[in-house]
Design a protein around this motif. Structure first.
Motif, mmCIF file in Angstrom:
data_model
loop_
_atom_site.group_PDB
_atom_site.id
_atom_site.type_symbol
_atom_site.label_atom_id
_atom_site.label_comp_id
_atom_site.label_asym_id
_atom_site.label_seq_id
_atom_site.Cartn_x
_atom_site.Cartn_y
_atom_site.Cartn_z
ATOM 1 N N GLU A 1 0.845 -1.202 0.000
ATOM 2 C CA GLU A 1 0.000 0.000 0.000
ATOM 3 C C GLU A 1 0.876 1.247 0.000
ATOM 4 O OE1 GLU A 1 -3.487 -0.492 3.020
ATOM 5 O OE2 GLU A 1 -1.715 -1.408 3.915
ATOM 6 N N ILE B 1 2.123 7.565 1.409
ATOM 7 C CA ILE B 1 2.293 8.982 1.102
ATOM 8 C C ILE B 1 3.460 9.119 0.152
ATOM 9 C CG2 ILE B 1 3.809 9.331 3.106
ATOM 10 C CD1 ILE B 1 2.665 12.165 3.373
ATOM 11 N N ASP C 1 0.570 13.439 -2.144
ATOM 12 C CA ASP C 1 -0.611 12.594 -1.994
ATOM 13 C C ASP C 1 -0.461 11.796 -0.708
ATOM 14 O OD1 ASP C 1 -2.331 10.185 -4.186
ATOM 15 O OD2 ASP C 1 -2.678 10.742 -2.093
ATOM 16 N N ASP C 2 -1.278 12.110 0.282
ATOM 17 C CA ASP C 2 -1.231 11.369 1.552
ATOM 18 C C ASP C 2 -2.523 10.589 1.764
ATOM 19 O OD1 ASP C 2 -2.030 14.040 3.940
ATOM 20 O OD2 ASP C 2 -3.023 13.331 2.128
ATOM 21 N N SER C 3 -3.224 10.322 0.689
ATOM 22 C CA SER C 3 -4.522 9.650 0.812
ATOM 23 C C SER C 3 -4.407 8.231 1.350
ATOM 24 C CB SER C 3 -5.246 9.638 -0.542
ATOM 25 O OG SER C 3 -4.467 8.971 -1.513
ATOM 26 N N GLY C 4 -3.226 7.660 1.287
ATOM 27 C CA GLY C 4 -3.039 6.310 1.787
ATOM 28 C C GLY C 4 -2.686 6.232 3.257
ATOM 29 N N GLU D 1 -4.557 6.798 9.221
ATOM 30 C CA GLU D 1 -5.295 7.630 10.179
ATOM 31 C C GLU D 1 -4.339 8.646 10.782
ATOM 32 O OE1 GLU D 1 -6.037 4.785 13.756
ATOM 33 O OE2 GLU D 1 -5.944 3.549 11.964
ATOM 34 N N ASP D 2 -4.893 9.469 11.664
ATOM 35 C CA ASP D 2 -4.108 10.584 12.205
ATOM 36 C C ASP D 2 -2.913 10.138 13.028
ATOM 37 O OD1 ASP D 2 -7.002 12.732 12.798
ATOM 38 O OD2 ASP D 2 -5.844 12.248 10.993
ATOM 39 N N THR E 1 0.951 11.731 -13.043
ATOM 40 C CA THR E 1 1.272 11.521 -11.632
ATOM 41 C C THR E 1 2.629 10.848 -11.496
ATOM 42 O OG1 THR E 1 0.574 10.449 -9.579
ATOM 43 C CG2 THR E 1 0.103 9.293 -11.611
ATOM 44 N N LYS F 1 2.910 8.654 -9.112
ATOM 45 C CA LYS F 1 2.520 7.522 -8.267
ATOM 46 C C LYS F 1 2.448 6.243 -9.078
ATOM 47 C CE LYS F 1 -1.672 7.572 -6.436
ATOM 48 N NZ LYS F 1 -2.785 7.978 -5.533
#
Lengths: 112, 113
Positions: free
Chosen positions: A44, A47, A56-59, A62-63, B98, B100
Motif C-alpha cells: 500500500e 504517502i 498525496d497522503d490519501s493512503g 489515520e491521524d 502523476t 505515483k
C-alpha cells in the motif's frame, strides 16, 4: 550509489509507544514514497513527496500516522501511538521523474 | 479508476517449465510499465520496464514482457524457470499525470526442483 537507506531494519515495541522510521533517498532523486506491506493488504502506498512537498497522503491510514521530509536527503514516518495492527514491513522508495522507483530494504515493525 | 490486475495470485511450477504471468492495467492514456520482483525477505527490485519503442522488452535473469496496447496488457514471460526464481512478482504502471506507481496485488511464484 548507496541506494535508498532505511533505519532501523527491525523495530519491536509495545503498543502505545511512538515509532519513528527513517529514510535517506538516493541522491538526486526528487520523489520519495512510503509504502506498507502486509500479508492481508499487500503493498500500500501511504504517502509520497515531490521536491520535499507532500503530494498525496490519501493512503495514510489515520491521524496516528505522520510523515515529514525536512530536506531532500531525509524523511521520517512516525506512528504515535502505535497499535498491534500497525505491524508490517514499511518500505521507502525514491525516484527521479518517470524513472523506476528504487526501494530500500524496509523496516520490519512489530507492535506487541 | 486507475488499477492493475494480476489474475494469477499463486503459481507453482517445476524447474524448466515455462512461465507467463498476466498483467492488465486500467488507464486510457500513455503509460510506463514495470515488473518488480521481491525475493523472500527482501525489498522490491526492478525486473524490467517499458517506456516506448519495441513492445517486447527484455529484463534481467532471462525475463521478458510484451506490451500489447490493444489489450492493455503487459504479461511477464520466461521460457525456463529456475528454483531461484521463487519470489513475488508485481506489475505496476505510471501514468503521465502523476508520479505515483499503481501496483498490482502481486503473484507468488513457487518453483520446485
Amino acid at each position: 550509489d548507496a541506494g535508498v537507506i532505511q533505519s532501523p531494519r527491525h523495530e519491536v515495541t509495545e503498543m502505545g509507544q511512538e515509532v519513528t522510521l527513517r529514510c535517506k533517498p538516493i541522491s538526486g532523486h526528487n520523489s520519495l514514497f512510503w509504502y506498507r506491506q502486509t500479508m492481508m493488504r499487500g503493498l500500500e502506498l501511504l504517502i509520497y513527496f515531490n521536491n520535499n512537498v507532500p503530494i498525496d497522503d490519501s493512503g495514510m491510514p489515520e491521524d496516528r500516522f505522520s510523515a515529514k521530509m525536512p530536506n531532500a536527503s531525509f524523511s521520517t514516518l512516525k506512528i504515535q501511538p502505535s497499535e498491534p495492527r500497525d505491524s508490517a514491513v514499511y518500505f521507502c522508495a525514491s525516484s527521479s521523474g518517470t524513472q523506476p522507483q528504487h526501494f530500500g530494504d524496509g523496516t520490519r515493525l512489530s507492535i506487541l | 479508476a486507475q488499477s492493475v490486475s494480476q489474475h494469477n495470485h499463486h503459481v507453482i511450477l517445476s524447474e524448466a517449465a515455462s512461465l507467463e504471468l498476466g498483467c492488465n492495467y486500467s488507464y486510457g492514456g500513455t503509460v510506463n510499465l514495470f515488473w518488480y520482483v521481491q525475493y523472500p525477505g527482501q525489498h522490491l527490485q526492478l525486473l524490467l520496464k517499458y517506456f516506448s519503442g519495441d513492445p517486447l522488452v527484455k529484463g534481467i535473469k532471462g525475463f521478458e514482457a510484451e506490451f500489447i496496447k490493444s489489450k492493455f496488457s503487459f504479461n511477464l514471460r520466461k521460457p525456463s524457470v529456475q528454483w531461484s526464481d521463487t519470489a513475488e512478482y508485481f506489475c505496476a504502471f505510471l501514468s503521465y499525470n502523476t508520479d505515483k506507481l499503481i501496483f498490482g496485488t502481486g503473484t507468488r511464484l513457487q518453483v520446485f526442483p
